[in-house]
Write a protein that holds these residues in place. Structure first.
Motif, PDB file in Angstrom:
ATOM      1  N   MET A 292      60.695  42.295  44.863  1.00 19.90           N
ATOM      2  CA  MET A 292      60.767  41.102  44.032  1.00 19.90           C
ATOM      3  C   MET A 292      60.154  41.403  42.671  1.00 19.90           C
ATOM      4  O   MET A 292      59.057  41.947  42.577  1.00 19.90           O
ATOM      5  CB  MET A 292      60.011  39.964  44.705  1.00 19.90           C
ATOM      6  CG  MET A 292      60.009  38.706  43.910  1.00 19.90           C
ATOM      7  SD  MET A 292      59.179  37.394  44.834  1.00 19.90           S
ATOM      8  CE  MET A 292      58.425  36.536  43.510  1.00 19.90           C
ATOM      9  N   THR A 293      60.846  41.040  41.630  1.00 22.31           N
ATOM     10  CA  THR A 293      60.353  41.215  40.275  1.00 22.31           C
ATOM     11  C   THR A 293      59.868  39.879  39.739  1.00 22.31           C
ATOM     12  O   THR A 293      60.576  38.874  39.827  1.00 22.31           O
ATOM     13  CB  THR A 293      61.467  41.747  39.352  1.00 22.31           C
ATOM     14  OG1 THR A 293      61.943  42.979  39.885  1.00 22.31           O
ATOM     15  CG2 THR A 293      60.958  41.953  37.945  1.00 22.31           C
ATOM     16  N   ALA A 294      58.670  39.860  39.185  1.00 23.96           N
ATOM     17  CA  ALA A 294      58.128  38.634  38.592  1.00 23.96           C
ATOM     18  C   ALA A 294      58.742  38.399  37.224  1.00 23.96           C
ATOM     19  O   ALA A 294      59.112  39.340  36.533  1.00 23.96           O
ATOM     20  CB  ALA A 294      56.617  38.738  38.474  1.00 23.96           C
ATOM     21  N   GLN A 295      58.854  37.137  36.832  1.00 23.34           N
ATOM     22  CA  GLN A 295      59.339  36.762  35.512  1.00 23.34           C
ATOM     23  C   GLN A 295      58.286  35.922  34.820  1.00 23.34           C
ATOM     24  O   GLN A 295      57.625  35.103  35.461  1.00 23.34           O
ATOM     25  CB  GLN A 295      60.633  35.965  35.613  1.00 23.34           C
ATOM     26  CG  GLN A 295      61.786  36.753  36.154  1.00 23.34           C
ATOM     27  CD  GLN A 295      63.072  35.943  36.124  1.00 23.34           C
ATOM     28  OE1 GLN A 295      63.176  34.926  35.448  1.00 23.34           O
ATOM     29  NE2 GLN A 295      64.056  36.392  36.861  1.00 23.34           N
ATOM     30  N   LEU A 296      58.143  36.112  33.530  1.00 24.73           N
ATOM     31  CA  LEU A 296      57.213  35.308  32.741  1.00 24.73           C
ATOM     32  C   LEU A 296      57.786  33.899  32.598  1.00 24.73           C
ATOM     33  O   LEU A 296      58.918  33.728  32.150  1.00 24.73           O
ATOM     34  CB  LEU A 296      57.000  35.936  31.365  1.00 24.73           C
ATOM     35  CG  LEU A 296      56.022  35.223  30.449  1.00 24.73           C
ATOM     36  CD1 LEU A 296      54.610  35.264  31.036  1.00 24.73           C
ATOM     37  CD2 LEU A 296      56.042  35.860  29.069  1.00 24.73           C
ATOM     38  N   GLU A 297      57.015  32.895  33.001  1.00 25.79           N
ATOM     39  CA  GLU A 297      57.476  31.514  32.905  1.00 25.79           C
ATOM     40  C   GLU A 297      56.925  30.835  31.663  1.00 25.79           C
ATOM     41  O   GLU A 297      57.635  30.139  30.954  1.00 25.79           O
ATOM     42  CB  GLU A 297      57.043  30.730  34.153  1.00 25.79           C
ATOM     43  CG  GLU A 297      57.649  29.353  34.186  1.00 25.79           C
ATOM     44  CD  GLU A 297      56.665  28.258  34.540  1.00 25.79           C
ATOM     45  OE1 GLU A 297      57.120  27.141  34.710  1.00 25.79           O
ATOM     46  OE2 GLU A 297      55.454  28.510  34.623  1.00 25.79           O
ATOM     47  N   HIS A 298      55.615  31.009  31.389  1.00 27.79           N
ATOM     48  CA  HIS A 298      55.039  30.405  30.196  1.00 27.79           C
ATOM     49  C   HIS A 298      53.762  31.122  29.802  1.00 27.79           C
ATOM     50  O   HIS A 298      53.200  31.879  30.573  1.00 27.79           O
ATOM     51  CB  HIS A 298      54.790  28.908  30.395  1.00 27.79           C
ATOM     52  CG  HIS A 298      53.551  28.575  31.175  1.00 27.79           C
ATOM     53  ND1 HIS A 298      53.528  28.509  32.546  1.00 27.79           N
ATOM     54  CD2 HIS A 298      52.285  28.278  30.758  1.00 27.79           C
ATOM     55  CE1 HIS A 298      52.319  28.188  32.959  1.00 27.79           C
ATOM     56  NE2 HIS A 298      51.537  28.040  31.887  1.00 27.79           N
ATOM     57  N   ALA A 299      53.340  30.857  28.591  1.00 27.92           N
ATOM     58  CA  ALA A 299      52.032  31.271  28.090  1.00 27.92           C
ATOM     59  C   ALA A 299      51.377  30.017  27.518  1.00 27.92           C
ATOM     60  O   ALA A 299      52.070  29.105  27.077  1.00 27.92           O
ATOM     61  CB  ALA A 299      52.158  32.348  27.019  1.00 27.92           C
ATOM     62  N   ASN A 300      50.050  29.973  27.532  1.00 26.25           N
ATOM     63  CA  ASN A 300      49.308  28.810  27.059  1.00 26.25           C
ATOM     64  C   ASN A 300      48.434  29.251  25.893  1.00 26.25           C
ATOM     65  O   ASN A 300      47.631  30.175  26.048  1.00 26.25           O
ATOM     66  CB  ASN A 300      48.455  28.269  28.214  1.00 26.25           C
ATOM     67  CG  ASN A 300      47.782  26.963  27.880  1.00 26.25           C
ATOM     68  OD1 ASN A 300      47.269  26.764  26.798  1.00 26.25           O
ATOM     69  ND2 ASN A 300      47.759  26.071  28.855  1.00 26.25           N
ATOM     70  N   VAL A 301      48.605  28.618  24.738  1.00 25.00           N
ATOM     71  CA  VAL A 301      47.824  28.969  23.552  1.00 25.00           C
ATOM     72  C   VAL A 301      47.164  27.727  22.969  1.00 25.00           C
ATOM     73  O   VAL A 301      47.724  26.625  23.030  1.00 25.00           O
ATOM     74  CB  VAL A 301      48.679  29.659  22.460  1.00 25.00           C
ATOM     75  CG1 VAL A 301      49.078  31.052  22.864  1.00 25.00           C
ATOM     76  CG2 VAL A 301      49.910  28.854  22.114  1.00 25.00           C
ATOM     77  N   THR A 302      45.980  27.904  22.427  1.00 24.26           N
ATOM     78  CA  THR A 302      45.262  26.819  21.778  1.00 24.26           C
ATOM     79  C   THR A 302      45.703  26.743  20.321  1.00 24.26           C
ATOM     80  O   THR A 302      45.723  27.760  19.620  1.00 24.26           O
ATOM     81  CB  THR A 302      43.742  27.048  21.868  1.00 24.26           C
ATOM     82  OG1 THR A 302      43.378  27.082  23.246  1.00 24.26           O
ATOM     83  CG2 THR A 302      42.969  25.948  21.163  1.00 24.26           C
ATOM     84  N   VAL A 303      46.066  25.552  19.890  1.00 19.53           N
ATOM     85  CA  VAL A 303      46.492  25.311  18.514  1.00 19.53           C
ATOM     86  C   VAL A 303      45.737  24.092  17.986  1.00 19.53           C
ATOM     87  O   VAL A 303      45.156  23.337  18.752  1.00 19.53           O
ATOM     88  CB  VAL A 303      48.021  25.093  18.421  1.00 19.53           C
ATOM     89  CG1 VAL A 303      48.780  26.336  18.871  1.00 19.53           C
ATOM     90  CG2 VAL A 303      48.469  23.886  19.224  1.00 19.53           C
ATOM     91  N   SER A 304      45.756  23.901  16.678  1.00 17.11           N
ATOM     92  CA  SER A 304      45.023  22.772  16.099  1.00 17.11           C
ATOM     93  C   SER A 304      45.761  21.447  16.264  1.00 17.11           C
ATOM     94  O   SER A 304      45.148  20.386  16.341  1.00 17.11           O
ATOM     95  CB  SER A 304      44.725  23.027  14.619  1.00 17.11           C
ATOM     96  OG  SER A 304      45.925  23.204  13.897  1.00 17.11           O
ATOM     97  N   ASP A 305      47.102  21.482  16.323  1.00 18.93           N
ATOM     98  CA  ASP A 305      47.903  20.259  16.438  1.00 18.93           C
ATOM     99  C   ASP A 305      49.151  20.568  17.265  1.00 18.93           C
ATOM    100  O   ASP A 305      50.169  21.004  16.709  1.00 18.93           O
ATOM    101  CB  ASP A 305      48.269  19.752  15.043  1.00 18.93           C
ATOM    102  CG  ASP A 305      49.007  18.425  15.064  1.00 18.93           C
ATOM    103  OD1 ASP A 305      49.579  18.040  16.114  1.00 18.93           O
ATOM    104  OD2 ASP A 305      49.038  17.762  14.011  1.00 18.93           O
TER     105      ASP A 305
END
Length: 127
Positions: free
Chosen positions: A1-14
């Protein structure tokens, strides 16, 4: 089974403002908005299968960051793939960002820009 990137979480000002320019520039859509970690606020923006979670703490308690390229765990850049890099370069500039550093090498072309939070984005077109 190969994993896939679903999301990344980044902090932003707005998160709302960042999601707006991403929708306008990349053709993405907002998938979800609401409260999140430590009573903060998040906007999920992207496609139906992949997205970025844009987060801001409740009190806006943002701290100055170090150079990400020398900080373990630092976010160096976020890359998007496009079909027409020249059109996207023009659109990035029209959005108010500055398209910089353009490279042509296998397997394609790429350029970089920074948003209002200083986050670096790489735009790639594969040949």
């Amino acid at each position: 089974m190969t994993a896939q990137l679903e999301h990344a979480n980044v902090t932003v000002s707005d998160p709302d403002a960042t999601a707006k320019w991403m929708c306008d520039l990349f053709g993405w859509h907002v998938r979800w908005t609401g409260g999140s970690r430590e009573v903060g606020y998040s906007v999920h923006v992207g496609t139906d299968s992949r997205y970025l979670a844009l987060y801001v703490p409740k009190d806006g308690g943002l701290k100055a960051r170090q150079d990400n390229y020398t900080t373990p765990g630092g976010l160096n850049h976020i890359a998007v793939v496009v079909d027409d890099i020249q059109t996207m370069r023009t659109r990035v500039n029209e959005t108010g960002f500055t398209a910089g550093e353009h490279y042509d090498y296998e397997p394609g072309q790429r350029f970089y820009f920074h948003d209002h939070d200083g986050i670096e984005y790489e735009v790639v077109q594969y040949d």
